[in-house]
Design a protein around this motif. Sequence first.
Motif, PDB file in Angstrom:
ATOM      1  N   SER A 112     -16.540 -45.209   7.431  1.00  0.00           N
ATOM      2  CA  SER A 112     -15.440 -45.867   6.708  1.00  0.00           C
ATOM      3  C   SER A 112     -15.945 -46.959   5.792  1.00  0.00           C
TER       4      SER A 112
ATOM      5  N   PRO B 275     -17.274 -38.567  -3.931  1.00  0.00           N
ATOM      6  CA  PRO B 275     -17.055 -37.147  -4.270  1.00  0.00           C
ATOM      7  C   PRO B 275     -18.151 -36.612  -5.182  1.00  0.00           C
TER       8      PRO B 275
ATOM      9  N   ARG C 239     -13.116 -46.742   0.192  1.00  0.00           N
ATOM     10  CA  ARG C 239     -11.654 -46.711   0.275  1.00  0.00           C
ATOM     11  C   ARG C 239     -11.215 -45.360   0.810  1.00  0.00           C
ATOM     12  N   PRO C 240     -10.114 -45.340   1.520  1.00  0.00           N
ATOM     13  CA  PRO C 240      -9.610 -44.048   2.006  1.00  0.00           C
ATOM     14  C   PRO C 240      -9.219 -43.159   0.823  1.00  0.00           C
ATOM     15  N   LYS C 241      -9.339 -41.852   1.082  1.00  0.00           N
ATOM     16  CA  LYS C 241      -8.959 -40.913   0.013  1.00  0.00           C
ATOM     17  C   LYS C 241      -7.460 -40.987  -0.218  1.00  0.00           C
ATOM     18  N   ARG C 242      -7.083 -40.717  -1.471  1.00  0.00           N
ATOM     19  CA  ARG C 242      -5.664 -40.742  -1.805  1.00  0.00           C
ATOM     20  C   ARG C 242      -5.115 -39.326  -1.754  1.00  0.00           C
ATOM     21  N   TYR C 243      -3.986 -39.189  -1.120  1.00  0.00           N
ATOM     22  CA  TYR C 243      -3.304 -37.891  -1.085  1.00  0.00           C
ATOM     23  C   TYR C 243      -1.907 -38.077  -1.652  1.00  0.00           C
TER      24      TYR C 243
ATOM     25  N   ASN D  30      -1.316 -37.751   3.841  1.00  0.00           N
ATOM     26  CA  ASN D  30      -2.521 -38.573   3.890  1.00  0.00           C
ATOM     27  C   ASN D  30      -3.253 -38.239   5.185  1.00  0.00           C
TER      28      ASN D  30
ATOM     29  N   ASP E 136     -18.039 -39.793   4.787  1.00  0.00           N
ATOM     30  CA  ASP E 136     -17.928 -41.238   5.001  1.00  0.00           C
ATOM     31  C   ASP E 136     -17.535 -41.501   6.448  1.00  0.00           C
TER      32      ASP E 136
ATOM     33  N   ASP F  15       1.114 -32.194   1.694  1.00  0.00           N
ATOM     34  CA  ASP F  15      -0.179 -32.825   1.396  1.00  0.00           C
ATOM     35  C   ASP F  15      -0.173 -34.234   1.966  1.00  0.00           C
TER      36      ASP F  15
END
Lengths: 262, 204
Positions: free
Chosen positions: B138, B94, B141-145, B153, B135, B151
């Motif tokens: 991959s 980010p 790490r996957p984004k956190r939602y 994931n 990304d 909202d």
Amino acid sequence: MAHQAHSYHMVDPSPWPIFGAAAALLTTSGLIMWFHYSSTTLLTMGLLSMLLVMLQWWRDVVRESTFQGHHTPTVQKGLRYGMILFITSEAFFFLGFFWAFFHSSLAPTPELGGQWPPTGVKPLNPLEVPLLNTAILLASGVTVTWAHHSITEGNRKQAIHALTLTILLGFYFTALQAMEYHEASFSIADSVYGSTFFVATGFHGLHVIIGSSFLTVCLLRLIKFHFTPNHHFGFEAAAWYWHFVDIIWLFLYMSMYWWGSC
Amino acid sequence: MGERPCGPRGRSPARSPSGPAAQGRLLWAGLHPPLLWAAPRLPRATRAIRPPRPRPSAPPLPLPPPPPPEALIAAAAAMASRLLRVGAALRLLPAATARAAPARHFAAPGDLATDEEQATGLERKVMEAMNKGLDPYSMFRPKRYAGTKEDPNLVPSITDKRIVGCVCEEDNSCVIWFWLHKGEAQRCPSCGSHYKLIPHELPH
């Protein structure tokens, strides 16, 4: 371009692994023929094919990375782990020879005269050429670090100077050590002292030659603009290997040359 | 609950052999008699390895003053951390959008080329995507939602479905695996967290 959704490198089919295995077979069986039947044909074939495999395999790695861009950060990370694991395995290789040295020297048998160095063995003076060799390798560690900093700063001229100096120091070490081998009053056949000394320092010398070759390849690549300030893992791997060689020498010096001569 | 059988919906896209990598595989299969393997060829149109293009009006730099000891220690620490650092990838994704990447400048004539000038192939694609804060491969790490209905994931996918592994609570060792299909958001069968598939194009 390959349509992949991951950042790894799926290597194209290559003949070098199996040719390398064949080269290893020729070399090992060649050693047997040399030791037992005084014939060097197989050994020569083995070493020659090993050299050819190494040249062509690593040439392909340079092509895949610098010219084709397959070495993403993910791939680089894997290579870093690989080099660290390889150097660790080399450390264990030397550990064996240090074990052998201490096994024989901490409790010298009656055949040796109950002392270390054994009766009749006149060891090399650690404060003469071996001390110079220590200074040379330590200095080469400084110059290779200088070269690395120059690369990260993009300073090509200084990097070339520093890396050249490193390689020259490596050659100087090898030349001095070869002279020491020639001038030593004892040989590998002189009891377990000769065995432990020449096998351990001999393998170390071989690793210095390997490290110098690796650094020389890096110098050629540096001159040809292969490295960038952020991506130069080939050089880093060579520098790690060189530091490892230096550290092994320090242990050799302290145990075999210095403690082992008192 | 959220799990649906793979069945007729689960077909990977047809991948016909194309490109040098696949040709290499064909060659290795012996379909082209004269060659036994495809050694990586130097691409014809690749940029020649040559000194960087001279930049116009680069003023000669004065000799910098010797760095203070703190800077030397900092430089040493920075070098030490390179040991396992994955080059530019440590830059948090980010944050990369917020500032220009350090590699994005042009080298003075006679210096080493930068990645911006010289990177090619997949390495270049990864670098450009990271500089934009994306990304596509991959790598991180996957984004956190929040995982709520509002909202969910967001799960990117190059096809119409992707396997999701939900670690419902921190340190859970039992990962809940399920196929996430295109369309309405699905919920984890164990914790109920919402997941929505975001299909997108394969990065070329």
